[in-house]
Design an enzyme around this catalytic site. Structure first.
Site, short mmCIF file in Angstrom:
data_model
loop_
_atom_site.label_atom_id
_atom_site.label_comp_id
_atom_site.label_asym_id
_atom_site.label_seq_id
_atom_site.Cartn_x
_atom_site.Cartn_y
_atom_site.Cartn_z
CG ASN A 48 -20.54 8.44 -13.06
OD1 ASN A 48 -20.29 7.74 -12.10
ND2 ASN A 48 -21.75 8.89 -13.31
CG HIS A 134 -29.47 4.30 -15.89
ND1 HIS A 134 -30.14 5.21 -16.67
CD2 HIS A 134 -28.66 5.02 -15.07
CE1 HIS A 134 -29.75 6.43 -16.34
NE2 HIS A 134 -28.84 6.34 -15.37
CD GLU A 180 -27.00 -0.36 -15.66
OE1 GLU A 180 -26.02 -0.10 -14.93
OE2 GLU A 180 -28.14 0.05 -15.42
CG ASP A 209 -26.28 1.23 -20.51
OD1 ASP A 209 -25.17 1.71 -20.85
OD2 ASP A 209 -27.18 1.92 -19.97
C1 PLP Z 1 -25.45 7.48 -16.92
C2 PLP Z 1 -26.12 6.29 -17.49
C3 PLP Z 1 -26.90 6.39 -18.64
C4 PLP Z 1 -27.29 7.72 -19.22
O1 PLP Z 1 -26.27 8.30 -19.94
P1 PLP Z 1 -26.24 9.87 -20.08
O2 PLP Z 1 -25.32 10.12 -21.20
O3 PLP Z 1 -25.75 10.39 -18.77
O4 PLP Z 1 -27.66 10.31 -20.36
C5 PLP Z 1 -27.38 5.24 -19.20
N1 PLP Z 1 -27.14 4.04 -18.65
C6 PLP Z 1 -26.43 3.91 -17.53
C7 PLP Z 1 -26.19 2.56 -16.97
C8 PLP Z 1 -25.90 5.03 -16.90
O5 PLP Z 1 -25.23 4.90 -15.77
#
Ligand code: PLP
Length: 402
Positions: A48, A134, A180, A209
């Protein structure tokens, strides 16, 4: 073997039987389009690290300088032993980047979701989640004790039904909608504009998110909310510093009141040692790069690779799932899932790609639903057009049974 290990061994065997067993693969190089593992070099379509900043000299140097100046560890929670300057600077940079009053950082995105939702909601409240959010948001909703409702993915009618049922914020009862902006395993985007209208109409709050849109979409990579012009109407914007921004940690952007409240009530912030200062300084450098001419060039490259890959995979588009449609503005798609359904099929396809020195992860339950296993291709600005051509050629020669 003792009872404890016997029991776990049985459970592991069951996972293997269902093709859901997972294991770690050691990698001996930084994240980049090429990974060294087991003495071989793999073309990497699993990270990512969308802008290629995880191994960027400016980001690495910022982290190194912070280690020299502030040491390796942070010592305690920021409320206990003082809040080191790199965290304050990062939060100012994030608030300016997202154009909000304030920002707060956490050790991870996962900890951010838990801390925020549990601080805001309790037993008498309602949380309404998109079906595909997520795991950290699902866990946060459950842990908060609020009544949990799930609406069908990106389905505004279903969301409205759930909002009508919830009845809106009343002072006694709070209602929070969570989505998201770009979905992690499908790469499609939420209809944020309509969702903002709807939550306003029903008197609810919205948490978005932007883990997979920050750094990529919107002006200077500010995210989908900025691109759609609704960021001022979203109560809580969160994201991670570990993806496009190349470092590690999670963040929330919003009002000063929100941030002050979280400093007082978010348990994953209060009861956890601050992240290493190097992570904060690296992330701040990532935010600077995202807004620089270099950042613009990287997003342009990512856009070109994404267009090349979508065109190349068009014959397989039946497998592209939600990502085949398009409700995202600028059309940058760094996440391209090839949905194969069966878990064994996805594992087999990933293994065949590895034989060709290409690494694409097989994503299975519980990351996605059972029977919705997929190859998740992620593109970065560090890939060359030739890298993408190699991937397309390899995928076309595989018998994916699509
Ligand atoms: C990766 C991810 C997270 C978590 O973030 P980290 O910093 O890796 O713990 C939260 N929300 C989504 C949509 C993600 O893809």
């Amino acid at each position: 073997m003792n009872h404890f290990d016997l029991e776990l061994t049985r459970r592991l065997a069951a996972l293997r039987e269902q093709n859901l067993f997972r294991e770690l693969r050691r990698v001996d190089s930084p994240q980049s389009p090429r990974l060294q593992a087991g003495g071989r070099t793999f073309l990497n379509f699993s990270s990512n690290d969308y802008l290629g900043l995880a191994n960027d000299p400016a980001v690495k140097n910022a982290a190194l300088e912070a280690i020299q100046k502030f040491g390796a560890g942070a010592g305690a929670s920021r409320l206990v032993c003082g809040s080191l300057a790199p965290f304050q600077e990062l939060e100012e940079a994030l608030a300016a980047f997202k154009q909000t009053e304030a920002a707060l950082t956490f050790s991870t995105g996962y900890a951010t979701a838990l801390g925020v939702v549990c601080a805001l909601l309790g037993r008498d409240d309602v949380v309404i989640l998109d079906k595909l959010v997520h795991a950290c948001l699902v866990d946060a909703a459950r842990l908060s004790g609020a009544k949990l409702r799930v609406f069908a993915h990106n389905d505004l009618d279903d969301l409205e039904d759930k909002l009508k049922w919830a009845g809106g914020n009343t002072g006694q009862r709070r209602v929070l909608v969570v989505t998201e902006s770009v979905f992690s395993m499908d790469g499609d985007a939420a209809p944020l504009r309509q969702m903002v209208e709807m939550k306003e109409k029903h008197g609810a709050w919205l948490m978005v998110d932007e883990a997979h849109a920050t750094g990529i979409l919107g002006k200077d990579g500010r995210g989908l909310a900025e691109e759609l012009g609704v960021s001022g109407q979203i109560e809580i914007q969160m994201g991670t510093l570990g993806k496009a921004l190349g470092a590690s940690g999670g963040f929330v952007c919003g009002s000063r009141a929100l941030v002050d409240f979280l400093v007082n009530r978010a348990r994953t912030f209060i009861f956890s040692t601050a992240p290493v200062p190097a992570a904060a300084a690296g992330a701040a450098a990532g935010v600077r790069v995202a807004q620089s001419p270099q950042g613009r060039r990287l997003r342009q490259t990512l856009r070109e690779r994404s267009a090349q890959c979508r065109t190349g995979l068009a014959p397989l588009s039946g497998a592209l799932g939600n990502a085949a449609g398009g409700n995202d503005g600028s059309g940058v798609r760094a996440i391209l899932p090839l949905i194969l359904g069966d878990e064994a099929k996805a594992l087999d396809a990933a293994a065949k790609l590895r034989e060709r020195n290409i690494f694409v992860p097989a994503i299975r339950y519980p990351t996605v639903a059972r029977g919705a296993a997929r190859l998740r291709v992620t593109l970065t600005a560090a890939h060359s057009a030739e890298d993408v051509s190699q991937l397309i050629a390899a995928l076309k020669t595989l018998d994916l049974g699509l």
